[in-house]
Every structure is written in C-alpha cells, then in structure tokens.
Scaffold this motif. Sequence first.
Motif, PDB file in Angstrom:
ATOM      1  N   THR A   1       0.858  -1.174   0.000  1.00  0.00           N
ATOM      2  CA  THR A   1       0.000   0.000   0.000  1.00  0.00           C
ATOM      3  C   THR A   1       0.900   1.231   0.000  1.00  0.00           C
ATOM      4  N   MET A   2       0.762   2.080  -1.023  1.00  0.00           N
ATOM      5  CA  MET A   2       1.670   3.209  -1.199  1.00  0.00           C
ATOM      6  C   MET A   2       0.931   4.534  -1.135  1.00  0.00           C
ATOM      7  N   ASP A   3       1.514   5.490  -0.385  1.00  0.00           N
ATOM      8  CA  ASP A   3       1.068   6.870  -0.470  1.00  0.00           C
ATOM      9  C   ASP A   3       1.885   7.553  -1.568  1.00  0.00           C
ATOM     10  N   SER A   4       1.696   8.854  -1.747  1.00  0.00           N
ATOM     11  CA  SER A   4       2.351   9.532  -2.870  1.00  0.00           C
ATOM     12  C   SER A   4       3.873   9.526  -2.738  1.00  0.00           C
ATOM     13  N   GLN A   5       4.389   9.687  -1.519  1.00  0.00           N
ATOM     14  CA  GLN A   5       5.832   9.755  -1.340  1.00  0.00           C
ATOM     15  C   GLN A   5       6.506   8.409  -1.616  1.00  0.00           C
ATOM     16  N   LEU A   6       5.912   7.336  -1.117  1.00  0.00           N
ATOM     17  CA  LEU A   6       6.491   6.015  -1.383  1.00  0.00           C
ATOM     18  C   LEU A   6       6.368   5.684  -2.861  1.00  0.00           C
ATOM     19  N   ALA A   7       5.242   6.035  -3.475  1.00  0.00           N
ATOM     20  CA  ALA A   7       5.061   5.759  -4.900  1.00  0.00           C
ATOM     21  C   ALA A   7       6.103   6.501  -5.729  1.00  0.00           C
ATOM     22  N   LEU A   8       6.389   7.752  -5.379  1.00  0.00           N
ATOM     23  CA  LEU A   8       7.381   8.523  -6.129  1.00  0.00           C
ATOM     24  C   LEU A   8       8.761   7.901  -6.003  1.00  0.00           C
ATOM     25  N   ALA A   9       9.148   7.500  -4.803  1.00  0.00           N
ATOM     26  CA  ALA A   9      10.446   6.855  -4.609  1.00  0.00           C
ATOM     27  C   ALA A   9      10.513   5.544  -5.379  1.00  0.00           C
ATOM     28  N   TYR A  10       9.420   4.818  -5.404  1.00  0.00           N
ATOM     29  CA  TYR A  10       9.357   3.540  -6.118  1.00  0.00           C
ATOM     30  C   TYR A  10       9.514   3.751  -7.624  1.00  0.00           C
ATOM     31  N   LEU A  11       8.865   4.769  -8.166  1.00  0.00           N
ATOM     32  CA  LEU A  11       8.937   5.023  -9.600  1.00  0.00           C
ATOM     33  C   LEU A  11      10.286   5.596 -10.012  1.00  0.00           C
ATOM     34  N   ARG A  12      10.930   6.321  -9.114  1.00  0.00           N
ATOM     35  CA  ARG A  12      12.239   6.910  -9.426  1.00  0.00           C
ATOM     36  C   ARG A  12      13.350   5.867  -9.426  1.00  0.00           C
ATOM     37  N   GLU A  13      13.222   4.845  -8.599  1.00  0.00           N
ATOM     38  CA  GLU A  13      14.325   3.911  -8.375  1.00  0.00           C
ATOM     39  C   GLU A  13      14.718   3.162  -9.647  1.00  0.00           C
ATOM     40  N   ARG A  14      15.990   3.242  -9.994  1.00  0.00           N
ATOM     41  CA  ARG A  14      16.495   2.468 -11.133  1.00  0.00           C
ATOM     42  C   ARG A  14      17.866   1.868 -10.868  1.00  0.00           C
ATOM     43  N   TYR A  15      18.649   2.478  -9.981  1.00  0.00           N
ATOM     44  CA  TYR A  15      20.010   2.004  -9.778  1.00  0.00           C
ATOM     45  C   TYR A  15      20.061   0.676  -9.028  1.00  0.00           C
ATOM     46  N   ASN A  16      19.110   0.441  -8.140  1.00  0.00           N
ATOM     47  CA  ASN A  16      19.103  -0.803  -7.378  1.00  0.00           C
ATOM     48  C   ASN A  16      18.173  -1.856  -7.970  1.00  0.00           C
ATOM     49  N   ASP A  17      17.573  -1.540  -9.111  1.00  0.00           N
ATOM     50  CA  ASP A  17      16.684  -2.513  -9.749  1.00  0.00           C
ATOM     51  C   ASP A  17      17.530  -3.606 -10.394  1.00  0.00           C
ATOM     52  N   PRO A  18      17.282  -4.876 -10.047  1.00  0.00           N
ATOM     53  CA  PRO A  18      18.099  -5.958 -10.617  1.00  0.00           C
ATOM     54  C   PRO A  18      17.984  -6.065 -12.133  1.00  0.00           C
ATOM     55  N   ASP A  19      16.914  -5.538 -12.710  1.00  0.00           N
ATOM     56  CA  ASP A  19      16.741  -5.566 -14.161  1.00  0.00           C
ATOM     57  C   ASP A  19      17.023  -4.219 -14.807  1.00  0.00           C
ATOM     58  N   GLY A  20      17.613  -3.285 -14.062  1.00  0.00           N
ATOM     59  CA  GLY A  20      18.018  -2.002 -14.624  1.00  0.00           C
ATOM     60  C   GLY A  20      16.865  -1.227 -15.249  1.00  0.00           C
ATOM     61  N   ASP A  21      17.134  -0.643 -16.431  1.00  0.00           N
ATOM     62  CA  ASP A  21      16.134   0.166 -17.121  1.00  0.00           C
ATOM     63  C   ASP A  21      14.905  -0.654 -17.495  1.00  0.00           C
ATOM     64  N   PHE A  22      15.118  -1.928 -17.847  1.00  0.00           N
ATOM     65  CA  PHE A  22      13.986  -2.785 -18.201  1.00  0.00           C
ATOM     66  C   PHE A  22      13.051  -2.942 -17.003  1.00  0.00           C
ATOM     67  N   GLY A  23      13.637  -3.184 -15.838  1.00  0.00           N
ATOM     68  CA  GLY A  23      12.823  -3.364 -14.649  1.00  0.00           C
ATOM     69  C   GLY A  23      12.061  -2.105 -14.279  1.00  0.00           C
ATOM     70  N   ARG A  24      12.730  -0.965 -14.329  1.00  0.00           N
ATOM     71  CA  ARG A  24      12.066   0.288 -13.986  1.00  0.00           C
ATOM     72  C   ARG A  24      10.922   0.586 -14.951  1.00  0.00           C
ATOM     73  N   ALA A  25      11.175   0.392 -16.242  1.00  0.00           N
ATOM     74  CA  ALA A  25      10.132   0.651 -17.236  1.00  0.00           C
ATOM     75  C   ALA A  25       8.925  -0.252 -17.013  1.00  0.00           C
ATOM     76  N   ASP A  26       9.177  -1.523 -16.733  1.00  0.00           N
ATOM     77  CA  ASP A  26       8.075  -2.459 -16.510  1.00  0.00           C
ATOM     78  C   ASP A  26       7.294  -2.082 -15.255  1.00  0.00           C
ATOM     79  N   ARG A  27       8.003  -1.668 -14.189  1.00  0.00           N
ATOM     80  CA  ARG A  27       7.329  -1.276 -12.956  1.00  0.00           C
ATOM     81  C   ARG A  27       6.491  -0.015 -13.168  1.00  0.00           C
ATOM     82  N   GLN A  28       7.007   0.938 -13.947  1.00  0.00           N
ATOM     83  CA  GLN A  28       6.258   2.158 -14.217  1.00  0.00           C
ATOM     84  C   GLN A  28       4.974   1.854 -14.986  1.00  0.00           C
TER      85      GLN A  28
END
Length: 333
Positions: free
Chosen positions: A190-217
């Motif tokens: 369950t995400m509020d706006s601040q957690l959602a923003l941090a989640y959408l911004r994160e790319r450096y620690n994503d194990p799938d890199g840009d692919f993972g971030r794009a899929d999550r977005q």
Amino acid sequence: MVGFGRTRRRRLHRTVLWVVGLTAMVCGLAVAYFAGSELTVPPEPVAPVPSEAGSGSPAGPGPGGAQRVNILLLGIDARQEGAQTRSDTMILLSIDPATKAVAMLSIPRDSLVEIPGHGMDKITHAHAFGGPELATRTVAQNFGIPIHHWARVDMPGFLELIDVLGPVEVNVPYDLRLQDGRFLEAGRHTMDSQLALAYLRERYNDPDGDFGRADRQQQFLIDVAKQLKANLTLLDVPRTLAIVSRYVETDMGLRDAVALARLAWATDLDGIRRGMVQGHGIMRNGIYYYAIDWPATRRVLADLGIKADSRAGTNAAAAAAAPGFAPAPAAGE
C-alpha cells in the motif's frame, strides 16, 4: 447582528454558487462523456515522420493496416516550478480506435538518438532543449512513428491523486531497496504519494536495470487506473480535475480528452500490450548511453501492433558503432 446576517447570506450565496457550479461541471462532463465522442486519428499529427510530412498521410499503419493514434507521455520531475527539465519517463501510448487495442512502449531516458538541431544525445535531453514539441519530433524522426498528441505530467504533483483518493495497492515484482533506504519485499504494498514517487524513481538498485524500472512504471500506471475505475465517485471529480489541470499539460482539446477517457474506462486494462525499446548500455567519454538495437525494437513495435516496418535507427546505430563507444555493464548518469 445585521453584519452577522449579511455574512451568513454571503456564505450561503458562495455555497449555492459553488454547488451550482459543481453540478454544472459534473453534468457537462457527463453529457460530453455519454454523447458518444470517439477517439479518431487527427488529420495532422503534431510530429509527423519527416519523410511523410506534407504527404497528407495522417498516420502510419500498424501491422494489420489499421490507423493508430499515438500519444507521447512525458513524465517530468521538476524540482522548481516552471523549470525546463529533462523528461524522466517517456512512454508511447498507441491506440487503435477501431478495435480499442492499446499498447504501451517505454523509451529509456538514456537512449542514444538524433535530436533535431542538437545531434546525437540522450533522448531525455530533447524535452530540456525544446519541450514537448522537440520531444515529439525526436520520437517521430527516430522511430518512424507519427505522434498525434502529447501529455506532460509533473509526477510529484500528479501523485497527489493518491493522497486525495486514497493509497494505491501496487504489486512489487521483486525485492527492491529504494534510494532512501527503504526496503520493499516482493508482493503487494500500500503506497502513499511519497512512497510511490520513490518507487517510480528507483532504477540504480533494480536488478533488471532500465527494463525493470520501465516495466514497474507501466504496471504502476495500470494499477492506479484500475483503482480509479473501481473507486472514483462524483464527489471525487472536482479534486481530481483540480490536480489534473494543475499538473498535466496536453495539446489535446476537450473532445479528444473526453474520448480518451471513454476509451480508458471501457478498456480491459489487463489486456494492454506492453513493451520496451531494446538495446544495451555503452560508454562514451565516461558517460552512459543506452544504444538502441533497432532490428529488435522494430520487432517489438510489430508485436505491439504499433508499426509493421521501420526505416528508423540507421543514424543512431551508426553512431553507437563509432569509435569512442564501448559496452557498459550497468546504468549511471
């Protein structure tokens, strides 16, 4: 007592005017929504494919020969209001008005492309150089896809919708540590706006890199849309419209916006086809770029139903193979 009575009357008048105005706005939107406006291919795209400009061809057909409406979604993360920033997120939304089929294509922000008037650079810089107009031209020129509309979203502000309408349930596909140190285990959160923003911004620690971030977005947008469809009430409309009008800019007129809303409400969100521009990381003078694999990307475009054939990519591919480029294992700014 007289002054108090006048004050009460003024408040009553304002309340009545507010209720009347709200009722008129909701009724107007309802009439527009149910009037039957359908999304259609505009006569002229805002950014035609260069070779097609002036040819009178309104849009490139998909693999089945159908005309599609292509909308470029630009997510910006402006730290200062009014600042001309790089686009943090770029998603091509492609719709077949006849079949209502919808496809989403994520374009990595570090993609190496030719930006008209600026040479080879990261595609994220197109918005910083020339706003939505240059960003749409850049996508049209490099991918051979006409762009009919654009929408620019200030993500931190837009996510206020979550605080207004309630927390959003998001499926995190794998364990993920955010830049602020918070750790998300795989599963529903369950995400509020601040957690959602941090989640959408994160790319450096994503194990799938840009692919993972794009899929999550992409999945996040679908999850939010599902919950809006399920939970939005008429009482939420004024606050929702206030946030949208403040944080979303678009070239679309009211008719097209209402038609798009009608289509979104009727769309099977689980049936949206999703993909990402294919490529790999390279280094040039110590700077990371995402070199697009154009043959693989053309296959993705065809699989998504966006475009059957593409002549794009020759300039970018040649630049990626030029001296000074070397493979890179991971992303960096």
